[in-house]
Design a protein around this motif. Structure first.
Motif, PDB file in Angstrom:
ATOM      1  N   LEU A 149       0.422  -0.973  -0.115  1.00 54.60           N
ATOM      2  CA  LEU A 149      -0.311  -0.163  -0.046  1.00 54.60           C
ATOM      3  C   LEU A 149       1.566   1.252  -0.166  1.00 54.60           C
ATOM      4  CD1 LEU A 149      -2.577  -0.894   2.599  1.00 54.60           C
ATOM      5  CD2 LEU A 149      -3.207  -0.942   0.393  1.00 54.60           C
TER       6      LEU A 149
ATOM      7  N   VAL B   8       0.780   3.466  -3.133  1.00 54.47           N
ATOM      8  CA  VAL B   8      -0.576   4.758  -2.783  1.00 54.47           C
ATOM      9  C   VAL B   8      -1.044   5.767  -2.146  1.00 54.47           C
ATOM     10  CG1 VAL B   8      -3.284   3.789  -2.554  1.00 54.47           C
ATOM     11  CG2 VAL B   8      -2.316   2.598  -3.402  1.00 54.47           C
TER      12      VAL B   8
ATOM     13  N   SER C 167       0.757   8.415  -3.573  1.00 54.55           N
ATOM     14  CA  SER C 167       0.659   8.742  -4.407  1.00 54.55           C
ATOM     15  C   SER C 167      -1.313   9.898  -4.016  1.00 54.55           C
ATOM     16  CB  SER C 167      -0.428   7.609  -5.401  1.00 54.55           C
ATOM     17  OG  SER C 167      -1.270   7.940  -6.339  1.00 54.55           O
TER      18      SER C 167
ATOM     19  N   SER D 154      -6.405  -2.689   1.038  1.00 57.11           N
ATOM     20  CA  SER D 154      -6.353  -2.276  -0.820  1.00 57.11           C
ATOM     21  C   SER D 154      -6.722  -1.228  -1.196  1.00 57.11           C
ATOM     22  CB  SER D 154      -7.052  -2.865  -1.488  1.00 57.11           C
ATOM     23  OG  SER D 154      -8.384  -2.420  -1.086  1.00 57.11           O
ATOM     24  N   ARG D 155      -6.574  -0.564  -2.052  1.00 57.57           N
ATOM     25  CA  ARG D 155      -6.497   1.278  -2.642  1.00 57.57           C
ATOM     26  C   ARG D 155      -7.969   1.551  -2.712  1.00 57.57           C
ATOM     27  NH1 ARG D 155      -4.485   4.959  -6.675  1.00 57.57           N
ATOM     28  NH2 ARG D 155      -3.185   3.646  -7.132  1.00 57.57           N
TER      29      ARG D 155
ATOM     30  N   GLU E 235      -9.205   4.768  -0.010  1.00 59.00           N
ATOM     31  CA  GLU E 235     -10.077   5.781  -0.898  1.00 59.00           C
ATOM     32  C   GLU E 235     -11.553   5.670   0.081  1.00 59.00           C
ATOM     33  OE1 GLU E 235     -10.276   4.257  -5.158  1.00 59.00           O
ATOM     34  OE2 GLU E 235      -8.143   6.084  -5.197  1.00 59.00           O
TER      35      GLU E 235
END
Length: 211
Positions: free
Chosen positions: A97, A100, A103, A174-175, A179
């Motif tokens: 992760l 991610v 980013s 997870s992404r 989010e």
């Protein structure tokens, strides 16, 4: 000759049965995997915590392994939310992760501050920071912070709004889970599961909504 043929037939039949059993086990494992994918939470799974969304985040002012100090709790002078991301240098999922997080930090830097938190031996974490190039993130090494947020599983994220209030939190694998914390905050809920519960019609299955 008949005995030899019978033995050969028996051996071939035994191998065929073994092969059929292997295929059956593989098919069963695949179906279990599909079922798991269908019923997994669509957002970060919020575990039972002593600190709930809507409550004031515990206040801390601690040194960062990457330099300077980090303040948690209270209003943000920059008007930013804070994502407190609990991880471990030995956690494989945590490592996947990190790109991610990098980013997200780049694209949301005006609205969001990401703080990494863990505990353990400082040298091990300094090596982890160096290997993963995490110098841009504030990095807390404090058992007290983990205890304050009742962290029992990793990786775990706690989203704190600009006023120092816990906005959302959840287990992150997870992404999409990561989010979902931001999405839940924007929609005024502690988690995506909480949002779904308010939208769910009586008698409907929550898992049906995942599809």
């Amino acid at each position: 000759m008949n005995m030899i043929q019978a033995l050969l037939i028996s051996t071939v039949f035994s191998w065929l049965m073994t092969l059929a059993l292997i295929v059956a086990v593989w098919a069963l494992a695949r179906q279990v995997g599909v079922l798991h994918e269908r019923i997994r939470p669509v957002g970060a799974l919020s575990l039972g915590k002593a600190i709930q969304a809507g409550e004031q985040a515990p206040g801390f002012n601690l040194p960062s392994l990457t330099g300077g100090s980090v303040s948690l709790g209270g209003a943000s002078l920059m008007g930013q939310s804070t994502l407190l991301f609990f991880l471990s240098e030995s956690c494989p999922v945590c490592k996947t992760l990190l790109p991610v997080l990098k980013s997200l930090a780049q694209h949301e830097r005006a609205q969001l501050r990401i703080v990494l938190a863990s505990d353990g031996e400082p040298q091990a974490h300094r090596s982890f920071i160096e290997a993963q190039q995490l110098w841009a993130f504030p990095y807390l090494l404090s058992r007290e912070v983990g205890l304050a947020y009742q962290i029992s599983k990793l990786p775990y994220g706690v989203l704190i709004d600009a006023q120092g209030t816990v906005a959302a939190h959840g287990l992150i694998n997870s992404r999409e889970h990561l989010e979902s914390l931001l999405e839940a905050q924007a929609l005024g809920h502690s988690s995506i599961q909480s949002l779904q519960a308010t939208q769910q019609a009586p008698g409907d299955s929550l898992y049906k909504q995942v599809h």
